[in-house]
Design a protein around this motif. Structure first.
Motif, PDB file in Angstrom:
ATOM      1  N   UNK A  94      27.361  38.937  30.942  1.00 37.77           N
ATOM      2  CA  UNK A  94      28.509  39.571  30.297  1.00 37.77           C
ATOM      3  C   UNK A  94      29.660  39.503  31.300  1.00 37.77           C
ATOM      4  N   UNK A  95      30.812  39.071  30.818  1.00 35.87           N
ATOM      5  CA  UNK A  95      31.997  38.983  31.669  1.00 35.87           C
ATOM      6  C   UNK A  95      32.838  40.237  31.525  1.00 35.87           C
ATOM      7  N   UNK A  96      33.381  40.700  32.639  1.00 27.52           N
ATOM      8  CA  UNK A  96      34.238  41.880  32.644  1.00 27.52           C
ATOM      9  C   UNK A  96      35.535  41.512  33.343  1.00 27.52           C
ATOM     10  N   UNK A  97      36.659  41.944  32.797  1.00 28.14           N
ATOM     11  CA  UNK A  97      37.956  41.673  33.420  1.00 28.14           C
ATOM     12  C   UNK A  97      38.010  42.377  34.773  1.00 28.14           C
ATOM     13  N   UNK A  98      38.090  41.598  35.846  1.00 27.21           N
ATOM     14  CA  UNK A  98      38.007  42.148  37.203  1.00 27.21           C
ATOM     15  C   UNK A  98      39.058  43.188  37.524  1.00 27.21           C
ATOM     16  N   UNK A  99      40.241  43.038  36.984  1.00 29.61           N
ATOM     17  CA  UNK A  99      41.302  44.004  37.238  1.00 29.61           C
ATOM     18  C   UNK A  99      41.063  45.359  36.585  1.00 29.61           C
ATOM     19  N   UNK A 100      40.089  45.435  35.678  1.00 30.40           N
ATOM     20  CA  UNK A 100      39.794  46.691  34.989  1.00 30.40           C
ATOM     21  C   UNK A 100      38.874  47.609  35.790  1.00 30.40           C
ATOM     22  N   UNK A 101      38.396  47.146  36.946  1.00 24.18           N
ATOM     23  CA  UNK A 101      37.643  48.013  37.854  1.00 24.18           C
ATOM     24  C   UNK A 101      38.650  48.760  38.726  1.00 24.18           C
TER      25      UNK A 101
END
Length: 132
Positions: A94-101
């Motif tokens: 699953x990919x997660x938008x890195x800037x959303x961490x």
């Protein structure tokens, strides 16, 4: 390690455990359009690393011509942030938008994808793995 990613308005979130399988900067046209930036930061985890998803998302499907795969992108209905996605050719991730961490330090990417589409002014570290 537990990481949580949220959209801009914090209406949706995803919590994950462990280290990402891959953390990359993608330079493809689609990621540029998705983020409104020169590249996208894409952090990939095994699907079983997902601890919790909260909030209602809408999904938009697209056929990614450059990568020859289908993506299902989950986005916030209130602020429009694309938070996470799945890719047909990587069903175990699953990919997660890195800037959303945003509440924790964004992990440094280790890969760069689609470098042929990279903006000329973007300089990437030499120790990153180059794919495409």
């Amino acid at each position: 390690m537990t990481l949580e990613a949220t959209c801009c308005c914090k209406q949706i979130s995803i919590s994950l455990s462990g280290e990402p399988e891959m953390n990359s900067v993608c330079n493809c046209t689609n990621c540029k359009q998705r983020t409104g930036s020169a590249f996208g930061i894409s952090t990939y985890f095994k699907t079983d690393a997902v601890l919790k998803k909260s909030g209602d998302t809408k999904i938009y499907k697209l056929w990614h011509k450059e990568q020859n795969h289908e993506q299902n992108r989950h986005f916030c209905t209130k602020c429009g942030t694309t938070l996470y996605w799945t890719i047909s050719t990587l069903p175990h991730l699953i990919g997660v938008a890195g800037g959303c961490f945003a509440e924790s330090e964004i992990l440094e990417p280790t890969h760069t994808l689609n470098s042929s589409k990279k903006c000329n002014w973007v300089i990437l570290p030499e120790n990153w793995q180059v794919q495409g």
